[in-house]
Design a protein around this motif. Structure first.
Motif, mmCIF file in Angstrom:
data_model
loop_
_atom_site.group_PDB
_atom_site.id
_atom_site.type_symbol
_atom_site.label_atom_id
_atom_site.label_comp_id
_atom_site.label_asym_id
_atom_site.label_seq_id
_atom_site.Cartn_x
_atom_site.Cartn_y
_atom_site.Cartn_z
ATOM 1 N N ILE A 1 -1.980 3.964 -3.535
ATOM 2 C CA ILE A 1 -1.970 2.965 -4.600
ATOM 3 C C ILE A 1 -1.835 1.602 -3.928
ATOM 4 O O ILE A 1 -0.885 1.355 -3.185
ATOM 5 N N ILE A 2 -2.792 0.734 -4.187
ATOM 6 C CA ILE A 2 -2.834 -0.576 -3.541
ATOM 7 C C ILE A 2 -2.470 -1.639 -4.564
ATOM 8 O O ILE A 2 -3.013 -1.661 -5.670
ATOM 9 N N LEU A 3 -1.543 -2.532 -4.205
ATOM 10 C CA LEU A 3 -1.050 -3.550 -5.123
ATOM 11 C C LEU A 3 -1.353 -4.948 -4.576
ATOM 12 O O LEU A 3 -0.529 -5.565 -3.908
ATOM 13 N N PRO A 4 -2.556 -5.468 -4.845
ATOM 14 C CA PRO A 4 -2.925 -6.794 -4.344
ATOM 15 C C PRO A 4 -2.082 -7.897 -4.974
ATOM 16 O O PRO A 4 -1.589 -7.760 -6.095
ATOM 17 N N ARG A 5 -1.933 -8.983 -4.231
ATOM 18 C CA ARG A 5 -1.208 -10.163 -4.712
ATOM 19 C C ARG A 5 -2.147 -11.310 -5.052
ATOM 20 O O ARG A 5 -1.762 -12.252 -5.731
ATOM 21 N N THR A 6 -3.368 -11.246 -4.550
ATOM 22 C CA THR A 6 -4.314 -12.341 -4.706
ATOM 23 C C THR A 6 -5.705 -11.805 -5.004
ATOM 24 O O THR A 6 -5.980 -10.613 -4.836
ATOM 25 N N GLU A 7 -6.581 -12.709 -5.411
ATOM 26 C CA GLU A 7 -7.977 -12.342 -5.619
ATOM 27 C C GLU A 7 -8.614 -11.925 -4.301
ATOM 28 O O GLU A 7 -9.435 -10.995 -4.265
ATOM 29 N N ILE B 1 0.871 -1.175 0.000
ATOM 30 C CA ILE B 1 0.000 0.000 0.000
ATOM 31 C C ILE B 1 0.908 1.225 0.000
ATOM 32 O O ILE B 1 1.577 1.517 0.991
ATOM 33 N N LEU B 2 0.965 1.899 -1.131
ATOM 34 C CA LEU B 2 1.843 3.051 -1.296
ATOM 35 C C LEU B 2 1.093 4.317 -0.898
ATOM 36 O O LEU B 2 -0.013 4.566 -1.384
ATOM 37 N N PRO C 1 -9.484 0.694 -10.960
ATOM 38 C CA PRO C 1 -8.482 -0.345 -11.174
ATOM 39 C C PRO C 1 -7.507 0.077 -12.273
ATOM 40 O O PRO C 1 -7.843 0.899 -13.135
ATOM 41 N N SER C 2 -6.306 -0.467 -12.223
ATOM 42 C CA SER C 2 -5.308 -0.211 -13.257
ATOM 43 C C SER C 2 -4.615 -1.521 -13.603
ATOM 44 O O SER C 2 -4.263 -2.298 -12.712
ATOM 45 N N SER C 3 -4.430 -1.738 -14.892
ATOM 46 C CA SER C 3 -3.779 -2.969 -15.343
ATOM 47 C C SER C 3 -2.470 -2.597 -16.026
ATOM 48 O O SER C 3 -1.452 -2.397 -15.377
ATOM 49 N N GLY C 4 -2.494 -2.413 -17.348
ATOM 50 C CA GLY C 4 -1.264 -2.037 -18.043
ATOM 51 C C GLY C 4 -0.977 -0.547 -18.020
ATOM 52 O O GLY C 4 0.079 -0.110 -18.480
ATOM 53 N N GLY C 5 -1.917 0.249 -17.496
ATOM 54 C CA GLY C 5 -1.712 1.689 -17.433
ATOM 55 C C GLY C 5 -1.994 2.411 -18.732
ATOM 56 O O GLY C 5 -1.636 3.575 -18.892
ATOM 57 N N THR D 1 -10.062 -5.286 -0.719
ATOM 58 C CA THR D 1 -9.826 -3.877 -1.024
ATOM 59 C C THR D 1 -11.103 -3.204 -1.506
ATOM 60 O O THR D 1 -11.435 -2.088 -1.084
ATOM 61 N N VAL D 2 -11.833 -3.860 -2.396
ATOM 62 C CA VAL D 2 -13.088 -3.291 -2.883
ATOM 63 C C VAL D 2 -14.088 -3.179 -1.734
ATOM 64 O O VAL D 2 -14.768 -2.143 -1.582
#
Length: 463
Positions: free
Chosen positions: A49-55, A22-23, A74-78, A61-62
């Motif tokens: 900015i939250i960077l989950p590792r799992t589902e 969690i940044l 949400p962000s994927s490839g940006g 988070t949601v």
């Protein structure tokens, strides 16, 4: 709002996995690196900015964000122009939560989290398969499929959204619920995910169809990729030849006709970036172009998973970039010639826009139409004005946008029935141009009210 989010972050940290980052420091290099996007247009700075590792991290988070009324994206490839949010909101960055599983027997692939398009293409090719993918190697694969997904193999596979078989979706319903979506379970939501999925939740997994590489050139999974370069002064002549070539469905040609100033010389030119999936010598379908004796003509066969490697520079992050996309039913050669002067004026007034290309995209054969109906309604479109707008001076934003709009208006023409808007390219303008048909829009709006009535995942379809 920022204080509110910061005060609630310890509650989130206590429930997610220990390696879920969690940044929170916008001044740190790590935060700034994760904030970088394909475009700086409307770039905002979130509180975290939250960077989950799992589902499970994604779900928690949601649920946390919904419980505390914290806006999220949400962000994927940006690459999405909308994967940004300001102070008081959070970004769920999926880059640390990725996976691909390929099932050769069922010819499907299950994509997880923030997996990128190139990764999908490579993994499928290892299994002798391919699927509908676009031109950007670093584009997030799941959002590409959800938003329609124009493909380099559209006439063979259909659009990206046509490949969707099943999904796992975190919806806003009941405070955040993970839903399994298949033809048997929640089939109407599956219908909506195929072309409008970005508006219904955070999709953690997506299962898509794949196809044997033998469907492509020489039954070897190849695509012929070629380039023809002409001086801009020959645009009228070349455009008239291209009008016939693009409409010739005997040959499986596709590509872009571009008004650009390619590096390193930066001489304005008309560049045809062509693709061919048929088995004939390329001189057969592209004979009319060779006959025009271009300044340069190159071509080679490449594996489909590498077909976009030459465009890697277009995926660079930063600067002010966007696509101006409109679907058309035909190619107006005279109108295209008129856009040359618009491009020249833009470059003269805004030299920082030298990377901008006014591009016309074609596929000589119509998109493959799926058996199942869906939210996607562009299967009658095989021509696109697909401008890449790219400039570096923020002061020129309105000027460059104005020239792009002028170009689009010329290619659209006055007849409203001649064009459509591509939902992956815009979220403004009449929604009827993106999702055509009264019944389709009514169904989408009903499903939006059912699954996301508060507009957590954008207010699109609620307006």
């Amino acid at each position: 709002m920022s204080v509110h989010v910061l005060s609630q972050l310890p509650l989130l940290q206590a429930t997610v996995a220990s390696d879920c980052q969690i940044l929170q420091d916008p001044q740190s290099s790590t935060f700034q690196d994760h904030l970088r996007r394909w475009t700086d247009i409307d770039r905002q700075v979130p509180t975290a900015i939250i960077l989950p590792r799992t589902e499970a991290d994604c779900l928690k988070t949601v649920q946390w964000a919904l419980q505390h009324s914290i806006p999220l994206v949400p962000s994927s490839g940006g690459h999405s122009a909308w994967s940004t949010i300001g102070e008081g909101g959070v970004i769920i960055d999926l880059r640390n939560y990725t996976d691909i599983t390929v099932n050769k027997e069922t010819k499907t692939a299950t994509l997880v989290g923030g997996v990128l398009s190139k990764q999908v293409g490579v993994r499928l090719a290892e299994a002798g398969l391919f699927t509908a993918l676009g031109n950007g190697n670093t584009v997030g694969a799941i959002p590409y499929f959800l938003g329609g997904g124009a493909s380099i193999t559209t006439s063979i596979t259909g659009f990206g959204s046509d490949q969707i078989v099943a999904a796992r979706v975190i919806t806003a319903k009941n405070g955040g619920t993970l839903v399994e979506v298949t033809e048997q379970d929640h089939p109407e939501l599956l219908w909506a995910l195929r072309g409008a999925g970005q508006f219904f939740g955070l999709v953690t997994q997506l299962t898509v169809r794949a196809h044997p590489l033998t469907l492509l050139r020489r039954q070897q999974g190849l695509i012929w990729v070629g380039t023809f370069v002409f001086p801009l002064e020959r645009t009228t002549e070349v455009a008239r030849v291209m009008k016939l070539l693009m409409a010739d469905a005997r040959h499986a040609t596709a590509g872009l006709m571009m008004i650009v100033a390619p590096p390193p010389q930066r001489n304005p030119a008309l560049v045809i970036s062509a693709r061919y999936t048929g088995d004939e010598d390329p001189h057969v379908p592209f004979g009319p172009l060779y006959d025009l004796q271009p300044l340069l003509a190159t071509g080679s066969e490449v594996p489909v998973q590498n077909a976009s490697d030459a465009r890697e520079v277009l995926c660079a992050k930063g600067d002010f970039k966007q696509f101006g996309v409109v679907g058309l039913h035909d190619f107006d050669a005279d109108a295209f010639v008129r856009t040359v002067d618009i491009w020249k004026k833009m470059i003269a007034e805004c030299p920082d826009a030298i990377n901008t290309g006014f591009n016309f995209q074609w596929d000589s054969r119509p998109p493959f139409a799926p058996e199942a109906d869906s939210a996607m309604c562009l299967h009658d479109i095989r021509y696109w004005q697909n401008n890449l707008i790219w400039h570096t001076d923020k002061a020129n934003r309105n000027k460059v946008d104005g020239y792009n709009a002028e170009c689009i208006a010329i290619m659209r023409g006055p007849d409203e029935s001649r064009f459509r808007d591509f939902q992956n390219g815009t979220r403004t303008g009449l929604i009827e141009r993106r999702y055509q048909g009264t019944a389709r829009l009514e169904k989408l709006r009903r499903l939006k009210r059912e699954w996301d009535p508060q507009g957590v995942f954008t207010t699109q379809l609620l307006d």
